[in-house]
Structures are given as C-alpha cells and as structure tokens.
Write a protein that holds these residues in place. Structure first.
Motif, short mmCIF file in Angstrom:
data_model
loop_
_atom_site.label_atom_id
_atom_site.label_comp_id
_atom_site.label_asym_id
_atom_site.label_seq_id
_atom_site.Cartn_x
_atom_site.Cartn_y
_atom_site.Cartn_z
N TYR A 64 0.14 4.62 5.49
CA TYR A 64 0.80 5.76 4.85
C TYR A 64 1.76 5.29 3.76
O TYR A 64 2.34 6.11 3.06
CB TYR A 64 1.55 6.59 5.89
N ILE A 65 1.94 3.96 3.64
CA ILE A 65 2.85 3.41 2.64
C ILE A 65 2.10 3.13 1.33
O ILE A 65 2.58 3.42 0.23
CB ILE A 65 3.46 2.07 3.15
N SER A 66 0.89 2.54 1.46
CA SER A 66 0.16 2.03 0.29
C SER A 66 0.01 3.03 -0.86
O SER A 66 0.21 2.64 -2.02
CB SER A 66 -1.23 1.54 0.69
N PRO A 67 -0.33 4.31 -0.60
CA PRO A 67 -0.57 5.20 -1.75
C PRO A 67 0.65 5.36 -2.65
O PRO A 67 0.51 5.71 -3.82
CB PRO A 67 -0.92 6.55 -1.09
N ASN A 68 1.83 5.11 -2.11
CA ASN A 68 3.06 5.29 -2.90
C ASN A 68 3.80 3.99 -3.18
O ASN A 68 4.90 4.01 -3.72
CB ASN A 68 3.97 6.29 -2.19
N ALA A 69 3.20 2.87 -2.79
CA ALA A 69 3.84 1.59 -3.06
C ALA A 69 3.48 1.14 -4.48
O ALA A 69 2.41 1.47 -4.99
CB ALA A 69 3.34 0.54 -2.06
N SER A 70 4.41 0.37 -5.09
CA SER A 70 4.06 -0.13 -6.42
C SER A 70 3.15 -1.35 -6.31
O SER A 70 2.45 -1.69 -7.25
CB SER A 70 5.33 -0.45 -7.22
N GLY A 71 3.12 -1.99 -5.15
CA GLY A 71 2.20 -3.10 -4.91
C GLY A 71 2.15 -3.42 -3.43
O GLY A 71 3.00 -2.95 -2.66
N VAL A 85 3.83 9.54 8.60
CA VAL A 85 3.83 10.42 7.42
C VAL A 85 5.26 10.50 6.88
O VAL A 85 5.48 10.56 5.67
CB VAL A 85 3.32 11.82 7.83
N GLY A 86 6.24 10.47 7.79
CA GLY A 86 7.66 10.59 7.40
C GLY A 86 8.11 9.44 6.49
O GLY A 86 8.80 9.67 5.50
N ILE A 87 7.72 8.22 6.82
CA ILE A 87 8.12 7.08 5.97
C ILE A 87 7.34 7.15 4.64
O ILE A 87 7.91 6.92 3.57
CB ILE A 87 7.91 5.74 6.69
N GLY A 88 6.08 7.54 4.71
CA GLY A 88 5.30 7.73 3.48
C GLY A 88 5.96 8.75 2.56
O GLY A 88 6.14 8.52 1.36
N ASP A 89 6.40 9.87 3.14
CA ASP A 89 7.06 10.93 2.34
C ASP A 89 8.40 10.44 1.80
O ASP A 89 8.78 10.80 0.68
CB ASP A 89 7.28 12.18 3.19
#
Ligand code: DQA
Length: 138
Positions: free
Chosen positions: A112-119, A80-84
């Motif tokens: 946890y990365i995908s929702p905030n990744a541009s691709g 979650v920390g890297i996602g945030d």
C-alpha cells in the motif's frame, strides 16, 4: 537536509529477529554508523509497532522534513491508513525493505506504500536505508 527513518512493527527486534533474513546487526548500531558516515544530514529515527503511531509520525514530519525513509514492515501489505497518510503529505517517501519481498510469500508482494512512494529499495539488507538516504541528495 533533514531525513527521518521510520520503521514499522517488529523491526525493533532487528539483530535478534530471523537473522537469516534480516541480519544480526541491531538497528541502533546501524543507525549510529549512518550518523557518523553522514554528519551533514540531520537524521532522525522513529520505530513503532502501532499503526496509528506511524501515521501520526508521518503527519508530524510530512510537511517539514526533506525526506522520509519508510519501512512499514508488515503494515506495508495491509495498511490503507499508512498508504493514505503518504498521499496526504508533501515530503517524498522512499520505501525500503531489507529482504527481497518478491522472493518471499505472495502476501508480501502487495504494498500500500509503493503507489505513492517516490522510489522503492528492496532486498539490499540494511544498506537499503543508506541507498534511500543517498537518493535524497541533490
Ligand atoms: C520487511 C518485509 C515485510 O514483509 C516484513 O513483514 C517485515 C520486514 C523487510 O524489511 O524486508 O517485517 O519490510
């Protein structure tokens, strides 16, 4: 253009680690090839097995770099920390996985990365990092 590749845990062992899945080239050798092929891109590389160090690096480069190519490896599925951290910065992040995580165990299907990744680039081997680089070109 300044791009950083950030690799997470166990990716320092590329070349030795499960070569049937991840190939037999070391990341250093691959990174040298990338630098030679794209001399106009200012390319940096960072790898850590420690979650907090990855978060610190994302904070450090996340307001100045033009792009982050991130393979958070196992932390993809837990952190979650890297996602945030990705939510907190301005630089766009492209998520890369060497293997096709969707053909593998169920726990690798969550990111946890995908929702905030541009691709997202998945399953093309080390070439995925190059595809991510190209995605930042205008
Ligand atoms: C990986 C896939 C992850 O599930 C795994 O934990 C890794 C590498 C990949 O690049 O295919 O360490 O991110």
């Amino acid at each position: 253009m300044k791009i950083i590749i950030i690799n997470g845990p166990n990716l320092n062992l590329l070349g030795k680690r499960e070569p049937g899945i991840y190939g037999s080239l070391t990341f250093d050798a691959y990174f040298d090839q990338l630098k030679k092929k794209y001399p106009d891109i200012e390319l940096e590389y960072f790898q850590s097995n420690i979650e907090g160090e990855i978060i610190d690096k994302i904070h450090e480069v996340g307001f100045t770099c033009d792009g982050i190519v991130l393979n958070a490896a196992a932390y993809t599925h837990t952190s979650v920390g890297i996602g945030d951290a990705i939510k907190s910065i301005e630089t766009p992040v492209v998520e890369v996985h060497i293997s096709n995580v969707y053909q593998r165990e169920e726990f690798r299907h969550n990111s946890y990365i995908s929702p905030n990744a541009s691709g997202i680039i998945v399953g093309f081997g080390l070439k995925g990092y190059e595809l991510a680089l190209l995605s930042f070109q205008k």
